[in-house]
Motif scaffolding. Sequence first.
Motif, PDB file in Angstrom:
ATOM      1  N   GLU A 356      10.535  -5.892   2.550  1.00 31.15           N
ATOM      2  CA  GLU A 356      10.185  -5.456   1.401  1.00 31.15           C
ATOM      3  C   GLU A 356       9.574  -4.380   1.193  1.00 31.15           C
ATOM      4  O   GLU A 356       8.746  -3.664   1.750  1.00 31.15           O
ATOM      5  CB  GLU A 356       8.922  -6.773   0.560  1.00 31.15           C
ATOM      6  N   ILE A 357      10.054  -3.366   0.130  1.00 31.34           N
ATOM      7  CA  ILE A 357       9.530  -2.202  -0.387  1.00 31.34           C
ATOM      8  C   ILE A 357       8.828  -2.679  -1.713  1.00 31.34           C
ATOM      9  O   ILE A 357       9.637  -3.136  -2.496  1.00 31.34           O
ATOM     10  CB  ILE A 357      10.497  -1.212  -0.509  1.00 31.34           C
ATOM     11  N   ASP A 358       7.774  -2.226  -1.875  1.00 27.07           N
ATOM     12  CA  ASP A 358       6.925  -2.497  -3.027  1.00 27.07           C
ATOM     13  C   ASP A 358       7.525  -1.949  -4.376  1.00 27.07           C
ATOM     14  O   ASP A 358       8.001  -2.913  -5.347  1.00 27.07           O
ATOM     15  CB  ASP A 358       5.542  -2.088  -3.092  1.00 27.07           C
ATOM     16  N   PHE A 359       8.301  -0.457  -4.323  1.00 24.05           N
ATOM     17  CA  PHE A 359       8.664  -0.450  -5.442  1.00 24.05           C
ATOM     18  C   PHE A 359      10.079   0.561  -5.305  1.00 24.05           C
ATOM     19  O   PHE A 359       9.664   1.444  -4.419  1.00 24.05           O
ATOM     20  CB  PHE A 359       7.648   0.391  -6.400  1.00 24.05           C
ATOM     21  N   VAL A 360      11.043   0.279  -5.914  1.00 21.10           N
ATOM     22  CA  VAL A 360      12.124   1.255  -5.977  1.00 21.10           C
ATOM     23  C   VAL A 360      12.041   1.810  -7.351  1.00 21.10           C
ATOM     24  O   VAL A 360      12.318   1.136  -8.250  1.00 21.10           O
ATOM     25  CB  VAL A 360      13.521   0.534  -5.699  1.00 21.10           C
ATOM     26  N   VAL A 361      11.866   3.190  -7.386  1.00 17.59           N
ATOM     27  CA  VAL A 361      11.540   4.052  -8.738  1.00 17.59           C
ATOM     28  C   VAL A 361      12.649   4.722  -9.093  1.00 17.59           C
ATOM     29  O   VAL A 361      13.081   5.531  -8.062  1.00 17.59           O
ATOM     30  CB  VAL A 361      10.238   4.553  -8.707  1.00 17.59           C
ATOM     31  N   ASN A 362      13.154   4.579 -10.266  1.00 11.21           N
ATOM     32  CA  ASN A 362      14.210   5.441 -10.518  1.00 11.21           C
ATOM     33  C   ASN A 362      13.702   6.116 -12.131  1.00 11.21           C
ATOM     34  O   ASN A 362      13.278   5.393 -12.821  1.00 11.21           O
ATOM     35  CB  ASN A 362      15.484   4.430 -11.179  1.00 11.21           C
ATOM     36  N   ARG A 363      13.986   7.415 -11.880  1.00  4.29           N
ATOM     37  CA  ARG A 363      13.735   7.994 -13.168  1.00  4.29           C
ATOM     38  C   ARG A 363      14.568   9.608 -13.049  1.00  4.29           C
ATOM     39  O   ARG A 363      14.268  10.158 -11.967  1.00  4.29           O
ATOM     40  CB  ARG A 363      12.122   8.433 -13.476  1.00  4.29           C
ATOM     41  N   ALA A 364      15.480   9.946 -14.034  1.00  9.53           N
ATOM     42  CA  ALA A 364      16.338  10.866 -13.970  1.00  9.53           C
ATOM     43  C   ALA A 364      15.293  12.269 -13.625  1.00  9.53           C
ATOM     44  O   ALA A 364      14.174  12.283 -14.320  1.00  9.53           O
ATOM     45  CB  ALA A 364      16.941  11.238 -15.103  1.00  9.53           C
ATOM     46  N   PHE A 423      -2.944  10.220  -6.997  1.00  9.84           N
ATOM     47  CA  PHE A 423      -1.754  10.097  -7.570  1.00  9.84           C
ATOM     48  C   PHE A 423      -1.869   9.603  -9.024  1.00  9.84           C
ATOM     49  O   PHE A 423      -1.016  10.153  -9.764  1.00  9.84           O
ATOM     50  CB  PHE A 423      -1.269   8.641  -6.688  1.00  9.84           C
ATOM     51  N   LEU A 424      -2.879   8.789  -9.237  1.00 10.44           N
ATOM     52  CA  LEU A 424      -3.084   8.457 -10.501  1.00 10.44           C
ATOM     53  C   LEU A 424      -3.448   9.564 -11.826  1.00 10.44           C
ATOM     54  O   LEU A 424      -3.149   9.584 -12.912  1.00 10.44           O
ATOM     55  CB  LEU A 424      -3.839   7.397 -10.809  1.00 10.44           C
ATOM     56  N   THR A 428       1.911  15.396 -11.446  1.00  9.60           N
ATOM     57  CA  THR A 428       3.215  16.349 -10.693  1.00  9.60           C
ATOM     58  C   THR A 428       3.591  15.759  -9.153  1.00  9.60           C
ATOM     59  O   THR A 428       4.472  16.006  -8.887  1.00  9.60           O
ATOM     60  CB  THR A 428       2.322  17.673 -10.564  1.00  9.60           C
ATOM     61  N   ILE A 429       2.590  14.924  -8.553  1.00  7.04           N
ATOM     62  CA  ILE A 429       3.004  14.465  -7.205  1.00  7.04           C
ATOM     63  C   ILE A 429       4.190  13.644  -7.273  1.00  7.04           C
ATOM     64  O   ILE A 429       5.086  13.725  -6.830  1.00  7.04           O
ATOM     65  CB  ILE A 429       1.797  13.694  -6.820  1.00  7.04           C
ATOM     66  N   LEU A 430       4.195  12.692  -8.600  1.00 12.21           N
ATOM     67  CA  LEU A 430       5.351  11.984  -8.748  1.00 12.21           C
ATOM     68  C   LEU A 430       6.516  12.567  -9.384  1.00 12.21           C
ATOM     69  O   LEU A 430       7.778  12.497  -8.774  1.00 12.21           O
ATOM     70  CB  LEU A 430       5.063  10.919  -9.601  1.00 12.21           C
ATOM     71  N   ASP A 431       6.239  13.757 -10.220  1.00  7.75           N
ATOM     72  CA  ASP A 431       7.328  14.555 -10.675  1.00  7.75           C
ATOM     73  C   ASP A 431       8.219  15.249  -9.465  1.00  7.75           C
ATOM     74  O   ASP A 431       9.358  15.470  -9.456  1.00  7.75           O
ATOM     75  CB  ASP A 431       6.637  15.517 -11.741  1.00  7.75           C
TER      76      ASP A 431
END
Length: 436
Positions: A356-364, A423-424, A428-431
């Motif tokens: 399992e991968i906890d999260f597969v994150v999609n955002r353009a 991270f929270l 910009t880390i996620l961006d």
Amino acid sequence: MKSLRARYIDELIRRQHNGLVKILTGIRRCGKSYLLSVLFKDYLLQHGVREDHIIEVPLDRDDFRHLRDAIRLGDYVRSKIIPDGTWHYVFIDEIQLTRSVLPPDVDLSRIAPEDRESAYLTFYDTLNGLRQMDHVDVYVTGSNSKMLSKDIDTNFGDRGFQIRVHPFSFAEYCEALNVPDKTDAFANYLIWGGMPLAVAEPDDRARAKYLRSLLSELYLTDIRTRYRLRDDYILARLLDVLASATGSLTNPHKLTDTLKSVLKKSPSDHTVANYIEYLEDAFLFNEARRWEVKGKKYFDYPLKYYCEDNGLRNARLEFRDVEPSHALESVIYNELVLRGCQVDVGVVSVGDRQHEIDFVVNRAPGKLYIQVALDLPTPEKREQELLPLRKCDDFFRKMIILRGSDPLHYTGDGIMEVGAIPFLLDETILDKALAD
């Protein structure tokens, strides 16, 4: 305590005067009304809007209950508009309380039975009429996704825009309390969550009582009334089970079996599936589906459910099962949803085993794989967490988020590693990860 909720205010400012109905949805008591009638109203007043050009209709207040009628509501708003060619702002709170009504000049006996439902005027008709008026900008709040978000495309088409409002994020929590020590603040946030009035309450016992009352006296009562349930006994027990299973794989049949083991009644899979939908419609839980990374397909079951707020979840369990790893996973999930991401649970097949991968994150414009862990104390634990990321066999970025304040850095094989607190607090880390 004051949170500026800049994310939502910026969104409202960008959507001003665009000809659409701005629809603020989200769980009750997450701050939608305050956001609109205090923060956004303050912004408008500070930028030269006259107070008599802001028309407020709080439908949940007793003195406005006579306007819970689609025709009366429209007539009232129009009576408050001053024809001076300048912008008026209409704020309608808890729009889902509005009743559909039959216009007085309509004779149902002259209408075919299959067409009679369309003869009634709904709040959608009222809002669409108001938004077409010159220099009228319409904003509404609602706490029922079944009557709002799921129907927006049908009833508004391209005439409505939804803004989903959540409880305080960790960044908003820190801003509201002006906390000097982010580590202590994060430990408290994992337990108590971000419901605004719970955050403002300094006494732990009063805070716990408030959170429990939201669930039992507000949310469950709302659902029982809305769906005309004879009682909420099964629903309440399902809420207990989902709260206990937050972040664990499950499905309606498994939940039914669990309920049968603790109840004298035996609900059907269909009933349990409906009740899950009711909890989701009230924004209490969100569903994360499983995605096969290599096969590029969804599994119908099992899936995961995450509570909208850790404080609500923990209060439902009387703070007996505050499991840090699940609490951390829930906070990261809710933050990703808040930031506009589609979040799935990943599955990677390695030989005859699934990892399992906890999260597969999609955002353009990108995709990101995320593992969440409290810590990686041993080489074996590190390998266990990183193996699914290494086996994805694609070029998308990978990240592991750990409890703590470690700054962003990279492992030897190019996987990003960062503490939950930075991270929270630093979007910009996620961006950057999604843009690379």
